[in-house]
Motif scaffolding. Structure first.
Motif, PDB file in Angstrom:
ATOM      1  N   LEU A 107      -4.905  -0.927  13.071  1.00 52.68           N
ATOM      2  CA  LEU A 107      -3.693  -0.969  12.254  1.00 52.68           C
ATOM      3  C   LEU A 107      -3.791  -2.012  11.153  1.00 52.68           C
ATOM      4  O   LEU A 107      -3.275  -1.806  10.043  1.00 52.68           O
ATOM      5  N   GLU A 108      -4.463  -3.123  11.413  1.00 50.82           N
ATOM      6  CA  GLU A 108      -4.698  -4.117  10.356  1.00 50.82           C
ATOM      7  C   GLU A 108      -5.554  -3.517   9.244  1.00 50.82           C
ATOM      8  O   GLU A 108      -5.270  -3.712   8.055  1.00 50.82           O
ATOM      9  N   GLU A 109      -6.594  -2.790   9.631  1.00 51.81           N
ATOM     10  CA  GLU A 109      -7.449  -2.136   8.636  1.00 51.81           C
ATOM     11  C   GLU A 109      -6.650  -1.101   7.853  1.00 51.81           C
ATOM     12  O   GLU A 109      -6.798  -0.979   6.628  1.00 51.81           O
ATOM     13  N   TYR A 110      -5.811  -0.360   8.551  1.00 52.91           N
ATOM     14  CA  TYR A 110      -4.958   0.636   7.884  1.00 52.91           C
ATOM     15  C   TYR A 110      -4.077  -0.046   6.845  1.00 52.91           C
ATOM     16  O   TYR A 110      -3.959   0.422   5.716  1.00 52.91           O
ATOM     17  N   LYS A 111      -3.434  -1.147   7.230  1.00 54.94           N
ATOM     18  CA  LYS A 111      -2.559  -1.873   6.300  1.00 54.94           C
ATOM     19  C   LYS A 111      -3.344  -2.355   5.063  1.00 54.94           C
ATOM     20  O   LYS A 111      -2.871  -2.244   3.944  1.00 54.94           O
ATOM     21  N   LYS A 112      -4.524  -2.885   5.312  1.00 52.91           N
ATOM     22  CA  LYS A 112      -5.365  -3.395   4.228  1.00 52.91           C
ATOM     23  C   LYS A 112      -5.725  -2.284   3.240  1.00 52.91           C
ATOM     24  O   LYS A 112      -5.689  -2.470   2.027  1.00 52.91           O
ATOM     25  N   ASN A 113      -6.053  -1.107   3.775  1.00 53.66           N
ATOM     26  CA  ASN A 113      -6.483   0.007   2.940  1.00 53.66           C
ATOM     27  C   ASN A 113      -5.338   0.778   2.303  1.00 53.66           C
ATOM     28  O   ASN A 113      -5.550   1.593   1.415  1.00 53.66           O
ATOM     29  N   ASN A 114      -4.119   0.539   2.757  1.00 51.50           N
ATOM     30  CA  ASN A 114      -2.971   1.270   2.253  1.00 51.50           C
ATOM     31  C   ASN A 114      -1.889   0.364   1.671  1.00 51.50           C
ATOM     32  O   ASN A 114      -0.718   0.728   1.611  1.00 51.50           O
ATOM     33  N   ALA A 115      -2.313  -0.813   1.252  1.00 54.02           N
ATOM     34  CA  ALA A 115      -1.348  -1.782   0.696  1.00 54.02           C
ATOM     35  C   ALA A 115      -0.941  -1.406  -0.710  1.00 54.02           C
ATOM     36  O   ALA A 115      -1.571  -0.740  -1.435  1.00 54.02           O
TER      37      ALA A 115
END
Length: 82
Positions: free
Chosen positions: A74-82
């Motif tokens: 989820l952290e990676e998702y947030k980073k890639n979808n900021a």
């Protein structure tokens, strides 16, 4: 559908979906069925920031676990979808 390849756990991947900052679908590929199904059921419907805060750094084998891997996904998702 997002797919995160796990590292250092019995599960091989996590399939998940996020809508408006809420985890709407979560499925662990392989791993301990009772534990991964339980984590997925509890986390689904929660804001992803709360999932990250709750599950990050929970150890199992070494320095990670299936719950920790979900937090990292989820952290990676947030980073890639900021």
């Amino acid at each position: 559908m997002n797919v995160y390849k796990t590292h250092g756990t019995c599960s091989r991947a996590i399939e998940f979906e996020v809508e408006d900052g809420i985890l709407t679908h979560c499925h662990f590929v392989a791993g301990c069925p009772g534990n991964t199904q339980g984590v997925a059921a509890l986390a689904t419907g929660m804001p992803i920031d709360k999932v990250i805060q709750t599950l990050k750094n929970i150890p199992c084998r070494g320095n990670t676990s299936c719950p920790d891997q979900l937090a990292r996904a989820l952290e990676e998702y947030k980073k890639n979808n900021a």
